[in-house]
Each structure stands twice: as structure tokens, then as C-alpha cells.
Scaffold this motif. Structure first.
Motif, PDB file in Angstrom:
ATOM      1  N   GLU A  91      -0.989   0.068  14.869  1.00  0.00           N
ATOM      2  CA  GLU A  91      -0.477  -0.218  13.584  1.00  0.00           C
ATOM      3  C   GLU A  91      -1.158  -0.734  12.513  1.00  0.00           C
ATOM      4  N   LEU A  92      -1.201  -0.288  11.251  1.00  0.00           N
ATOM      5  CA  LEU A  92      -1.753  -1.091  10.325  1.00  0.00           C
ATOM      6  C   LEU A  92      -0.845  -1.193   9.017  1.00  0.00           C
ATOM      7  N   ARG A  93      -0.618  -2.414   8.422  1.00  0.00           N
ATOM      8  CA  ARG A  93       0.491  -2.557   7.570  1.00  0.00           C
ATOM      9  C   ARG A  93      -0.341  -2.844   5.781  1.00  0.00           C
ATOM     10  N   LEU A  94      -0.158  -1.952   4.951  1.00  0.00           N
ATOM     11  CA  LEU A  94      -0.932  -2.272   3.745  1.00  0.00           C
ATOM     12  C   LEU A  94       0.072  -2.393   2.813  1.00  0.00           C
ATOM     13  N   VAL A 118      -4.090   5.933  14.475  1.00  0.00           N
ATOM     14  CA  VAL A 118      -3.610   4.732  13.701  1.00  0.00           C
ATOM     15  C   VAL A 118      -2.522   4.836  12.818  1.00  0.00           C
ATOM     16  N   ILE A 119      -1.109   4.447  13.074  1.00  0.00           N
ATOM     17  CA  ILE A 119      -0.310   4.645  12.257  1.00  0.00           C
ATOM     18  C   ILE A 119      -0.279   3.469  11.128  1.00  0.00           C
ATOM     19  N   LEU A 120      -0.095   4.183   9.703  1.00  0.00           N
ATOM     20  CA  LEU A 120      -0.186   3.531   8.643  1.00  0.00           C
ATOM     21  C   LEU A 120       1.132   3.089   7.866  1.00  0.00           C
ATOM     22  N   THR A 121       1.434   1.939   7.681  1.00  0.00           N
ATOM     23  CA  THR A 121       2.659   1.773   6.875  1.00  0.00           C
ATOM     24  C   THR A 121       2.188   1.375   5.348  1.00  0.00           C
ATOM     25  N   VAL A 122       2.670   1.716   4.215  1.00  0.00           N
ATOM     26  CA  VAL A 122       2.050   1.557   2.827  1.00  0.00           C
ATOM     27  C   VAL A 122       3.579   1.094   2.120  1.00  0.00           C
ATOM     28  N   LEU A 123       3.430  -0.152   1.723  1.00  0.00           N
ATOM     29  CA  LEU A 123       4.350  -0.705   1.108  1.00  0.00           C
ATOM     30  C   LEU A 123       4.173  -1.214  -0.541  1.00  0.00           C
ATOM     31  N   SER A 124       5.017  -1.084  -1.310  1.00  0.00           N
ATOM     32  CA  SER A 124       5.068  -1.386  -2.635  1.00  0.00           C
ATOM     33  C   SER A 124       5.856  -2.676  -2.842  1.00  0.00           C
ATOM     34  N   ASN A 136       1.692 -14.765   5.778  1.00  0.00           N
ATOM     35  CA  ASN A 136       2.802 -15.099   6.855  1.00  0.00           C
ATOM     36  C   ASN A 136       2.540 -13.803   7.888  1.00  0.00           C
ATOM     37  N   LEU A 137       1.474 -13.217   7.912  1.00  0.00           N
ATOM     38  CA  LEU A 137       1.049 -12.203   9.008  1.00  0.00           C
ATOM     39  C   LEU A 137       2.204 -11.228   9.084  1.00  0.00           C
ATOM     40  N   GLU A 138       2.890 -10.945   8.035  1.00  0.00           N
ATOM     41  CA  GLU A 138       3.610  -9.663   7.804  1.00  0.00           C
ATOM     42  C   GLU A 138       3.065  -8.525   7.323  1.00  0.00           C
ATOM     43  N   THR A 139       1.704  -8.787   6.642  1.00  0.00           N
ATOM     44  CA  THR A 139       0.869  -7.360   6.412  1.00  0.00           C
ATOM     45  C   THR A 139      -0.520  -7.841   6.731  1.00  0.00           C
ATOM     46  N   ASP A 140      -1.154  -6.628   6.954  1.00  0.00           N
ATOM     47  CA  ASP A 140      -2.560  -6.663   7.239  1.00  0.00           C
ATOM     48  C   ASP A 140      -3.568  -7.031   6.218  1.00  0.00           C
ATOM     49  N   VAL A 280      -8.329  -3.879  10.787  1.00  0.00           N
ATOM     50  CA  VAL A 280      -8.643  -4.219   9.222  1.00  0.00           C
ATOM     51  C   VAL A 280     -10.271  -4.266   9.089  1.00  0.00           C
ATOM     52  N   GLU A 281     -10.893  -4.396   9.838  1.00  0.00           N
ATOM     53  CA  GLU A 281     -12.569  -4.272   9.610  1.00  0.00           C
ATOM     54  C   GLU A 281     -12.776  -2.928   9.448  1.00  0.00           C
ATOM     55  N   ALA A 282     -12.200  -2.083   9.992  1.00  0.00           N
ATOM     56  CA  ALA A 282     -12.524  -0.534   9.895  1.00  0.00           C
ATOM     57  C   ALA A 282     -11.839  -0.227   8.515  1.00  0.00           C
ATOM     58  N   PHE A 283     -10.778  -0.594   8.128  1.00  0.00           N
ATOM     59  CA  PHE A 283     -10.399  -0.263   6.762  1.00  0.00           C
ATOM     60  C   PHE A 283     -11.083  -0.681   5.675  1.00  0.00           C
TER      61      PHE A 283
END
Length: 291
Positions: A91-94, A118-124, A136-140, A280-283
Motif C-alpha cells: 500500500e502507498l498513501r499519497l 500496489v494499492i494506492l490511496t490518494v487524499l486531498s 507523523n508517518l500517516e502518509t508516504d 516510495v523510491e519507485a514512485f
């Protein structure tokens, strides 16, 4: 100790024992016991005592810095070993500021096509929340303004913002080829809320022109702003990339604004950790390479 540090970080994020326990999927007594065990291992009090959470002691503030580093490294280690076993997955959080959501969506689509496991989460989120989430390590990863945000973080510049007025196609300014900030300030406008960095920038541009905008409506949603333009006849100011994305097929005109005195660069941010978590490195590499 890592599991106790995870509890500690959850408590700091939530600022409430019950909410932190719920977030972790444990009981509140288990969380309280875990924090006390961590204090016992370190030999210092971390949390100010009371019936409720009242913040951290000076020692707790110092431990927070170490906890973020150690938990981040532990998570990165687990992620790298998972990649060695299963390939690029997980999982990757953006998180992205509202005005950069088209860029976030394009990057996520490109990455998702290349790495379907990879499961992507995109937040506004606001710029402030993005930076806090990275710390805070809540997003990558975060997409936000790079102005003053790069200390202790890796960055990939994406584009410089330029601004357009979006107005009804039959509005009084619709026939213009370009507009100045002073004349637009007199128009009935709907704008992002003052807590948004984009709004701070627009206010500075108006101030440089000696004007204060005639705000009629504020929202933290660009969808709401566009609805006001279409349904109510107001106008709004948006970065060109976003304006073109959300105005397609609508009865509106997109008119470039005069370039402001200062430009603002949008970019991709990640914690400055070595080695980086594999996802993160791949993104970052697919977006243009870590800065």
C-alpha cells in the motif's frame, strides 16, 4: 519496543487514549499499559499524567523524534523484505493539495499501470496537513508547494503554478484574452478557504496589485467552486492545470491572469530517509527522480 513506539505515535496523533486504541485495534487498557511499559523501558515519563491526554513531557517530545525515525525505519525494512519476497506490492498513501489533484491523479494512474499489485490511496489535504502527515508517518508522499517545505525531505519538482479566471461564458469578462489582478478583484468571486496555501498566494497577488478580492463564497472544495461558477454566475481563480481539468464540457471560459510577481513550484515530497521504502523510491523515480 517497536510495537510500543507505534502505540506512542498513535497516541500523539490522536491526542486521546480511546481514539488511539481504536485506531490500533486494541483496548484502551492495553494501550495505557503499553505506554507505561515503554516509559519503564526508557526510565522516563513520556505523557503528562491526568484523566485525559494532556500532552508530552520534555522527555516525551524528545522520544517522539526517535520514535518517528525508528518506526519509519522498521516499516521500511518490512516493506523491503516484502518486495524481495513478492515483488513491488503493498500500500502507498499519497496526499495532495486540492489544486494539485489532477497531477496526483495522473501520477497515480501512471504508477498504477506500471505496478498493478500496489494499492494506492490518494487524499486531498491542506499543505499543513500534508507536511504533518509525512512527519507523523500517516502518509508516504505529498504533492504540495515546495516553498520552504524541503528541509528534511526529498523532492521532485513537477510544475510552476500559473493562474486563470474561470467565469461563465456569458460573463462580463468572458471576451477578454488576459486579465489583471486589480480588475478581477472587483468581480464577485468564490475562492478556497483562508487555511489553504493557494488562497494565501492569491491574497498576496491581489495585495501586490493594491486590491482586496470581493469574496462571495469560500470553500475547501474546488468542486464547490466550479458549481458556483456554473450555477450561480460567480467567478473563481484556479491554477491552469486544475481549471482545464474540471471545466471541461462546462459553459465557462478560462482566461489567463497576468503573471504574478513571484512564482510557486508544485512538487512531490517524501521523508528524507536512506534507504527509502521501496514503493516510495519507485514512485519518485517514475515521477522524475528523487531530488
Amino acid at each position: 519496543m517497536i510495537d510500543k513506539l507505534e502505540m506512542f505515535l498513535a497516541l500523539v496523533r490522536e491526542r486521546h487514549f480511546g481514539h488511539a486504541a481504536q485506531r490500533l485495534g486494541v483496548t484502551q487498557p492495553s494501550l495505557s499499559a503499553g505506554i507505561k511499559q515503554l516509559e519503564g523501558q526508557l526510565g522516563v515519563q513520556l505523557v503528562k499524567r491526568g484523566a485525559r491526554y494532556h500532552g508530552l513531557t520534555p522527555e516525551g517530545e524528545r522520544v517522539l523524534i526517535w520514535a518517528r525515525r525508528m518506526v519509519g525505519d522498521a516499516r521500511a525494512l518490512k516493506a523491503e523484505m516484502q518486495v524481495r519476497r513478492k515483488g513491488l506490492s503493498g500500500e502507498l498513501r499519497l496526499a495532495a493539495i486540492p489544486t494539485a489533484l489532477p497531477a496526483a491523479a495522473a501520477l497515480a494512474a501512471r504508477f498504477g499501470d506500471a505496478h498493478p499489485e500496489v494499492i494506492l490511496t490518494v487524499l486531498s489535504q491542506s499543505s499543513e496537513d500534508i507536511l504533518a502527515g509525512l512527519d507523523n508517518l500517516e502518509t508516504d508522499l505529498g504533492i504540495t508547494y515546495l516553498d520552504g517545505a524541503m528541509q528534511g525531505r526529498r523532492s521532485v519538482p513537477l510544475y510552476d503554478e500559473d493562474y486563470c479566471l474561470v467565469c461563465p461564458e456569458d460573463g462580463p469578462l468572458a471576451a477578454r484574452a488576459r486579465l489583471g489582478w486589480a480588475e478581477v478583484a472587483a468581480e464577485p468571486l468564490c475562492l478556497l478557504t483562508p487555511n489553504m496555501q493557494n488562497r494565501h498566494i492569491l491574497n498576496r497577488n491581489f495585495a501586490a496589485a493594491g486590491r482586496v478580492p470581493s469574496g462571495v463564497l469560500e470553500s475547501n472544495s474546488t468542486v464547490v467552486l466550479m458549481a458556483q461558477v456554473v450555477g450561480r454566475g460567480l467567478a473563481t481563480i484556479l491554477p491552469r492545470q486544475l481549471a482545464e481539468f474540471i471545466a471541461g464540457g462546462k459553459p465557462v471560459r478560462i482566461i489567463p491572469m497576468e503573471p504574478p510577481a513571484e512564482t510557486h513550484r508544485i512538487g512531490l515530497l517524501a521523508p528524507d530517509r536512506d534507504p527509502l521504502p521501496p514503493l516510495v523510491e519507485a514512485f519518485l523515480r517514475r515521477a522524475g527522480g528523487p531530488g
